[in-house]
Design a protein around this motif. Sequence first.
Motif, PDB file in Angstrom:
ATOM      1  N   ARG A 544       0.860  -1.185   0.000  1.00 56.94           N
ATOM      2  CA  ARG A 544       0.000   0.000   0.000  1.00 56.94           C
ATOM      3  C   ARG A 544       0.896   1.235   0.000  1.00 56.94           C
ATOM      4  O   ARG A 544       1.842   1.322   0.795  1.00 56.94           O
ATOM      5  CB  ARG A 544      -0.886   0.006   1.253  1.00 56.94           C
ATOM      6  N   ASP A 547       0.178   5.925   3.576  1.00 60.46           N
ATOM      7  CA  ASP A 547      -1.149   6.279   4.095  1.00 60.46           C
ATOM      8  C   ASP A 547      -0.966   7.081   5.383  1.00 60.46           C
ATOM      9  O   ASP A 547      -1.086   6.556   6.479  1.00 60.46           O
ATOM     10  CB  ASP A 547      -1.948   4.990   4.361  1.00 60.46           C
ATOM     11  N   MET A 635      -7.865   0.481  -1.979  1.00 59.26           N
ATOM     12  CA  MET A 635      -8.534   0.205  -0.717  1.00 59.26           C
ATOM     13  C   MET A 635      -9.957   0.724  -0.861  1.00 59.26           C
ATOM     14  O   MET A 635     -10.171   1.812  -1.382  1.00 59.26           O
ATOM     15  CB  MET A 635      -7.892   0.998   0.427  1.00 59.26           C
ATOM     16  N   GLU A 637     -12.359   2.066   1.493  1.00 58.20           N
ATOM     17  CA  GLU A 637     -12.511   2.460   2.891  1.00 58.20           C
ATOM     18  C   GLU A 637     -13.272   3.772   3.037  1.00 58.20           C
ATOM     19  O   GLU A 637     -13.486   4.259   4.134  1.00 58.20           O
ATOM     20  CB  GLU A 637     -11.160   2.492   3.620  1.00 58.20           C
ATOM     21  N   ASP A 661     -11.473   1.890   8.461  1.00 58.92           N
ATOM     22  CA  ASP A 661     -11.880   3.222   8.026  1.00 58.92           C
ATOM     23  C   ASP A 661     -13.282   3.206   7.432  1.00 58.92           C
ATOM     24  O   ASP A 661     -14.038   4.156   7.627  1.00 58.92           O
ATOM     25  CB  ASP A 661     -10.879   3.778   7.002  1.00 58.92           C
ATOM     26  N   ARG A 671     -12.652   6.235  14.705  1.00 59.73           N
ATOM     27  CA  ARG A 671     -12.220   4.908  15.150  1.00 59.73           C
ATOM     28  C   ARG A 671     -11.388   4.963  16.422  1.00 59.73           C
ATOM     29  O   ARG A 671     -11.200   3.941  17.088  1.00 59.73           O
ATOM     30  CB  ARG A 671     -11.456   4.185  14.030  1.00 59.73           C
TER      31      ARG A 671
HETATM   32 MG    MG Z   1      -7.410   2.681   6.536  1.00 63.04          MG
END
Ligand code: MG
Length: 728
Positions: A544, A547, A635, A637, A661, A671
């Motif tokens: 990924r 992020d 992703m 999300e 997410d 979260r």
């Molecule tokens: Mg995430």
Amino acid sequence: AQGIEVLVHIGIDTVMLKGAGFTALVRQGDHVEVGQSLIRFDVDYVARHARSLLTQILVANVEKVARMVPASGIVIAGKSVVLQLELIQESANVALASQAQSGFVHGAKISLPNITGLHARPAAVLAALAKKFASEVRIMRGADAANAKSVVAIMGLATQCGDVIEVAANGPDAHEAIQAISALLAEGCGEKPGEAPLQPATIEPVTVRATVSSSTELAGVSASPGLAVGTIVQFRATIIDVAEHGGAPAHERNQLQQALHEARRQIDIIKAGMQRPEQTKILEAHQELIEDPDLQALALRAIDNGKSAGYAWRAAFSEYAQKLEALEGAHNALLRERATDIRDIGQRVLALLAGVKQTQMIVPDGAILIAEALTPSDTAALDRSKVRGFCTTSGGATSHVAILARSLGIPAICGIDEAALNLVDGSVVVLDGTQGLLQCQPSALDIAQAHARVAQQSAISEQEKTQALAPATTTDGHRIDVAANALNAADTHAAVANGAEGVGLLRSEFLFDERDTAPSEEEQANAYSAVAQALGKERTLIVRTLDVGGDKPLSYLPLPKEDNPFLGLRGIRVSLDQPAMFRVQLRAILRTAPLTKLHIMFPMIATLEELREAKAILAEEQAASGHHNVQVGIMIEVPSAALMAEQFAREADFFSIGTNDLTQYTLAMDRGHPKLAKKADGLHPSVLKMIQLTCEGARKYGKWVGVCGGMASDPICVPVLIGLGVQE
Ligand code: MG
Ligand code: PEP
């Protein structure tokens, strides 16, 4: 005994059953004991005759409760702790002597946001900032004051969440110090509001002991689960003798400084050998304690009064440890346990001063160690192949020793009955770390049964390991790919050994965190290649791209402060905002293409434009590098991506659902929020609908869907996810 009233209501509308299906085992007014069964009921009967089996537990007199922690996830009747209560205690009388405050400027009052007060980690963050100022800085709570540059002094203040604190300073940069330190305190000193320290179980359960000790069984607190049969080895710390009076103060000071320096070096060496972050964090806290100005000042004062360095140092660290040990109340459990850390580091420096060699503990095979206390350094140095378990009479489930035992996978009991110290070396015992019980006179049958259980446990685990390498197939023949989330090559090796078919999410952030400059292409390529090599050419690697964002800033990335960081520059938005850095990362990732089945995944994609822009940049880098054989996915999300999955499926090779997410954005619940995070449940129908839409959209274009969020490792969620069409 503490007068807590608990109401348990089994099922909904079960009153209508008029008692059918239930057998009461106690009567009103009975005296009951821990572990005693109160009622028996026929689950089948009740489920078929009442509206629901949903069972509510109410604490009727919450005014006596400071905090409640309900169990989460799967709760096993008769085994799990369903609810932990921390009772309100009289505030501990631990004020450090408040000194004359003349000349001090005071800042604004701040309500402390840290859920367990200023324990070791936030205290270390606070002290590190305070040390940057020339002024004398104090943290005040009413009449209590602590030196803000001293971790032990801050911990000694025994602050709690909601305490009203102010910063006072005296010196040339007093105003700047007050401003900066007040801001840090208000923000939680590196802890998010509501974030719990190190381990989730931070409070002492009301029922500390599993049961009461008997002549054949000694009870303590479960510190690390598992069962072990072994022979007793009593472990006693070396008692180090030091002369009270020293030579010239200058000489003694020098001795102390040298010993402190050497202790720091020793810890560096131990740290280098540690692999797990929880182990290194503890040792870093020890290094911070060595640097503590109050601790050193106390020792130096005694040296100036003619004491030897060893005597002065021992008096100083013992005084601090005792101060923490004397704190009362369940809410101070965490601080009391830090006394062990002070004694540990204190003993290390003392041994150096006295010229005593702290040798590594030599133990026979199959040992169950018994000690008053094991220091974190002792625990970290345990030979896992020889030590089957250990018990200490001090400490609790949140002690660093317990955390280390869990990370080493050694069954352990803390806070065991002191009678354990009288057990004869070499006698055979059965240690049940899960229950917190030590069977000290097991019969031949007990031993045989325990051996059988240990064998059974390891057989199950071995059996699971053999199956772990087999493909995961449902009973109706549906094949699921099982991959791991990883941070680095070490994680990846462990995952492969346990049967992972790939890395489903490599969180590349780990390379970018906690440094002053972005990692170079070379550095990144080495790290990604190490992961790719650990997987080999037959397994899948999904990297990924970076992020991070407003909620997780990087010091070298000039991101503006945002009112809503979760809705701001985050994930792919940062990469598109910083294309040069993005390209460096893409080039580094592409270099692993020949080594594995490479997949590149973009985080936080919300719009088709973002995906197209990111893909265009990737295509240019692919053209330049010649690595075309790469799958490109996103992703899922953000709700917009789930809702538009069909459109995205035309342009992405695969989807991986970030349920962490996706849940937060679907339910609009942060979260990490202390009150909301528990309600942010991925099994909420709205989130399940998002997952369903994602799978349906992907299916239309023959693309596959994985889940890399936390739901994928929750046994309750997995069947639901598979049913919705998730394949990895
Ligand atoms: Mg995430
Ligand atoms: C997610 O959001 O579910 C996810 C896997 O990403 P992270 O937890 O790293 O935000």
